[in-house]
Design an enzyme around this catalytic site. Structure first.
Site, PDB file in Angstrom:
ATOM      1  N   GLU A  96       2.511  -7.825   6.783  1.00  0.00           N
ATOM      2  CA  GLU A  96       3.627  -7.888   7.572  1.00  0.00           C
ATOM      3  C   GLU A  96       4.151  -6.416   7.322  1.00  0.00           C
ATOM      4  OE1 GLU A  96       5.072 -12.333   7.259  1.00  0.00           O
ATOM      5  OE2 GLU A  96       6.099 -10.946   5.982  1.00  0.00           O
TER       6      GLU A  96
ATOM      7  N   TYR B  63      -2.527   0.604  10.535  1.00  0.00           N
ATOM      8  CA  TYR B  63      -3.213  -0.648  10.409  1.00  0.00           C
ATOM      9  C   TYR B  63      -3.532  -0.881  11.979  1.00  0.00           C
ATOM     10  CZ  TYR B  63       0.119  -1.359   6.415  1.00  0.00           C
ATOM     11  OH  TYR B  63       0.917  -1.284   5.442  1.00  0.00           O
TER      12      TYR B  63
ATOM     13  N   ILE C 270       0.825  -1.216  -0.061  1.00  0.00           N
ATOM     14  CA  ILE C 270      -0.099  -0.126  -0.109  1.00  0.00           C
ATOM     15  C   ILE C 270       0.961   1.176   0.020  1.00  0.00           C
ATOM     16  CG2 ILE C 270      -0.238   0.061   2.461  1.00  0.00           C
ATOM     17  CD1 ILE C 270      -2.983   1.226   2.075  1.00  0.00           C
TER      18      ILE C 270
ATOM     19  N   ASN D 182       8.644   1.188  10.355  1.00  0.00           N
ATOM     20  CA  ASN D 182       7.455   1.852   9.576  1.00  0.00           C
ATOM     21  C   ASN D 182       6.456   2.355  10.662  1.00  0.00           C
ATOM     22  OD1 ASN D 182       5.651   2.949   7.777  1.00  0.00           O
ATOM     23  ND2 ASN D 182       6.188   1.395   6.058  1.00  0.00           N
TER      24      ASN D 182
ATOM     25  N   VAL E  41       1.050   5.499  -0.688  1.00  0.00           N
ATOM     26  CA  VAL E  41       0.523   6.940  -1.344  1.00  0.00           C
ATOM     27  C   VAL E  41       1.823   8.016  -1.806  1.00  0.00           C
ATOM     28  CG1 VAL E  41      -0.854   9.012  -0.465  1.00  0.00           C
ATOM     29  CG2 VAL E  41      -1.415   6.673   0.358  1.00  0.00           C
TER      30      VAL E  41
HETATM   31  C1  LIG Z   1       1.690   3.973   5.208  1.00  0.00           C
HETATM   32  C2  LIG Z   1       1.038   5.226   4.220  1.00  0.00           C
HETATM   33  C3  LIG Z   1       0.310   4.459   2.954  1.00  0.00           C
HETATM   34  C4  LIG Z   1      -0.022   6.093   4.865  1.00  0.00           C
HETATM   35  O1  LIG Z   1      -0.975   7.008   4.070  1.00  0.00           O
HETATM   36  P1  LIG Z   1      -1.344   8.275   4.455  1.00  0.00           P
HETATM   37  O2  LIG Z   1      -2.051   8.903   3.357  1.00  0.00           O
HETATM   38  O3  LIG Z   1      -0.035   9.050   4.787  1.00  0.00           O
HETATM   39  O4  LIG Z   1      -1.925   8.268   5.607  1.00  0.00           O
HETATM   40  P2  LIG Z   1      -3.338   8.970   6.297  1.00  0.00           P
HETATM   41  O5  LIG Z   1      -2.944  10.153   6.111  1.00  0.00           O
HETATM   42  O6  LIG Z   1      -4.395   8.287   5.683  1.00  0.00           O
HETATM   43  O7  LIG Z   1      -2.984   8.590   7.900  1.00  0.00           O
HETATM   44  C5  LIG Z   1      -3.763   7.445   8.202  1.00  0.00           C
HETATM   45  C6  LIG Z   1      -3.106   7.084   9.512  1.00  0.00           C
HETATM   46  O8  LIG Z   1      -1.870   6.589   9.268  1.00  0.00           O
HETATM   47  C7  LIG Z   1      -1.178   6.858  10.630  1.00  0.00           C
HETATM   48  N1  LIG Z   1      -0.024   7.947  10.277  1.00  0.00           N
HETATM   49  C8  LIG Z   1       0.250   8.650   9.026  1.00  0.00           C
HETATM   50  N2  LIG Z   1       1.245   9.153   9.042  1.00  0.00           N
HETATM   51  C9  LIG Z   1       1.901   8.900  10.307  1.00  0.00           C
HETATM   52  C10 LIG Z   1       2.962   9.652  10.554  1.00  0.00           C
HETATM   53  N3  LIG Z   1       3.869  10.463   9.872  1.00  0.00           N
HETATM   54  N4  LIG Z   1       3.314   9.087  11.965  1.00  0.00           N
HETATM   55  C11 LIG Z   1       2.663   8.292  12.818  1.00  0.00           C
HETATM   56  N5  LIG Z   1       1.477   7.662  12.065  1.00  0.00           N
HETATM   57  C12 LIG Z   1       1.214   8.308  10.975  1.00  0.00           C
HETATM   58  C13 LIG Z   1      -2.116   7.465  11.496  1.00  0.00           C
HETATM   59  O9  LIG Z   1      -2.597   6.533  12.460  1.00  0.00           O
HETATM   60  C14 LIG Z   1      -3.106   8.317  10.684  1.00  0.00           C
HETATM   61  O10 LIG Z   1      -4.268   8.404  11.257  1.00  0.00           O
HETATM   62  P3  LIG Z   1      -4.750   9.813  11.874  1.00  0.00           P
HETATM   63  O11 LIG Z   1      -4.576  10.648  10.753  1.00  0.00           O
HETATM   64  O12 LIG Z   1      -6.141   9.442  12.558  1.00  0.00           O
HETATM   65  O13 LIG Z   1      -3.785   9.973  12.838  1.00  0.00           O
HETATM   66  C15 LIG Z   1       1.771   6.156   3.650  1.00  0.00           C
HETATM   67  O14 LIG Z   1       2.652   6.800   4.397  1.00  0.00           O
HETATM   68  C16 LIG Z   1       3.082   5.350   2.513  1.00  0.00           C
HETATM   69  O15 LIG Z   1       2.788   5.481   1.334  1.00  0.00           O
HETATM   70  N6  LIG Z   1       4.134   5.184   2.950  1.00  0.00           N
HETATM   71  C17 LIG Z   1       5.172   4.700   2.440  1.00  0.00           C
HETATM   72  C18 LIG Z   1       4.893   3.315   1.828  1.00  0.00           C
HETATM   73  C19 LIG Z   1       4.682   2.402   3.011  1.00  0.00           C
HETATM   74  O16 LIG Z   1       5.562   2.137   3.723  1.00  0.00           O
HETATM   75  N7  LIG Z   1       3.639   1.535   2.953  1.00  0.00           N
HETATM   76  C20 LIG Z   1       3.547   0.560   3.646  1.00  0.00           C
HETATM   77  C21 LIG Z   1       4.219  -0.738   3.767  1.00  0.00           C
HETATM   78  S1  LIG Z   1       3.996  -1.603   2.380  1.00  0.00           S
END
Ligand SMILES: CC(C)(COP(=O)(O)OP(=O)(O)OC[C@H]1O[C@@H](n2cnc3c(N)ncnc32)[C@H](O)[C@@H]1OP(=O)(O)O)[C@@H](O)C(=O)NCCC(=O)NCCS
Length: 151
Positions: free
Chosen positions: A109, A121, A75, A114, A77
């Site tokens: 996993e 999750y 996943i 991260n 963004v």
């Molecule tokens: C993990 C990922 C998909 C989250 O997407 P995002 O659009 O940034 O997340 P959202 O804005 O929807 O936030 C959802 C929740 O994620 C968590 N979160 C997001 N960014 C965070 C940060 N910098 N620190 C801690 N928690 C965080 C929080 O729980 C947040 O919920 P909240 O807004 O109610 O606090 C994104 O950071 C990403 O693409 N990361 C790189 C790829 C990756 O690591 N993928 C996962 C492993 S395969």
């Protein structure tokens, strides 16, 4: 304009590779992404409509499924869009698809480091169920995988 959801297809590969390489420290290869379509997989993506008929890929997920189980494999963004709720929208979309398809045992996993993904999750109802020591190669050395499930 509101982003639109749709499943991924092989036509999306070029756009996926751009987001994949920008979002992940250890991105999947084009070959691995190309192998993620078909019956065995559940995919979803968010697109922002742009001028003309163009769309910009904001993020996507890839999961597999077998019997009543599904494993979230990827996943991401686009970095410029992170922190704005799109990751949560993608997760909620994935969970809705699982529910509709009768997939009740969900796995994933994640790298121990991260923090953002682990928080996402947990907030979606996953619980940490184990750890695979030194499962990933990290930038500074081996890194543990945290195993999570939602059953
Ligand atoms: C993990 C990922 C998909 C989250 O997407 P995002 O659009 O940034 O997340 P959202 O804005 O929807 O936030 C959802 C929740 O994620 C968590 N979160 C997001 N960014 C965070 C940060 N910098 N620190 C801690 N928690 C965080 C929080 O729980 C947040 O919920 P909240 O807004 O109610 O606090 C994104 O950071 C990403 O693409 N990361 C790189 C790829 C990756 O690591 N993928 C996962 C492993 S395969």
């Amino acid at each position: 304009m509101q982003p639109l959801f749709r499943p991924l297809s092989a036509d999306d590969l070029d756009a996926m590779l751009v987001v994949e390489q920008a979002a992940h420290v250890h991105p999947w290869s084009r070959r691995l992404l190309a192998d993620s379509f078909g019956e065995r997989y559940i995919t979803g993506s968010l697109w922002l409509p742009e001028q003309g008929l163009k769309e910009r890929l904001l993020g996507y997920f890839i999961a597999d499924r077998i019997l009543d189980e599904s494993t979230l494999m990827n996943i991401c963004v686009s970095p410029g869009q992170q922190g704005g709720g799109l990751g949560r929208q993608l997760m909620e979309h994935y969970l809705r698809l699982c529910e509709r398809q009768g997939l009740t045992r969900l796995w994933l996993e994640v790298r121990e480091s991260n923090i953002a993904a682990r928080a996402l999750y947990l907030s979606c109802g996953y619980v940490e169920s184990g750890r695979r020591r030194h499962y990933y190669q990290g930038i500074t050395g081996p890194e543990d995988a945290i195993m999570m499930n939602k059953c």
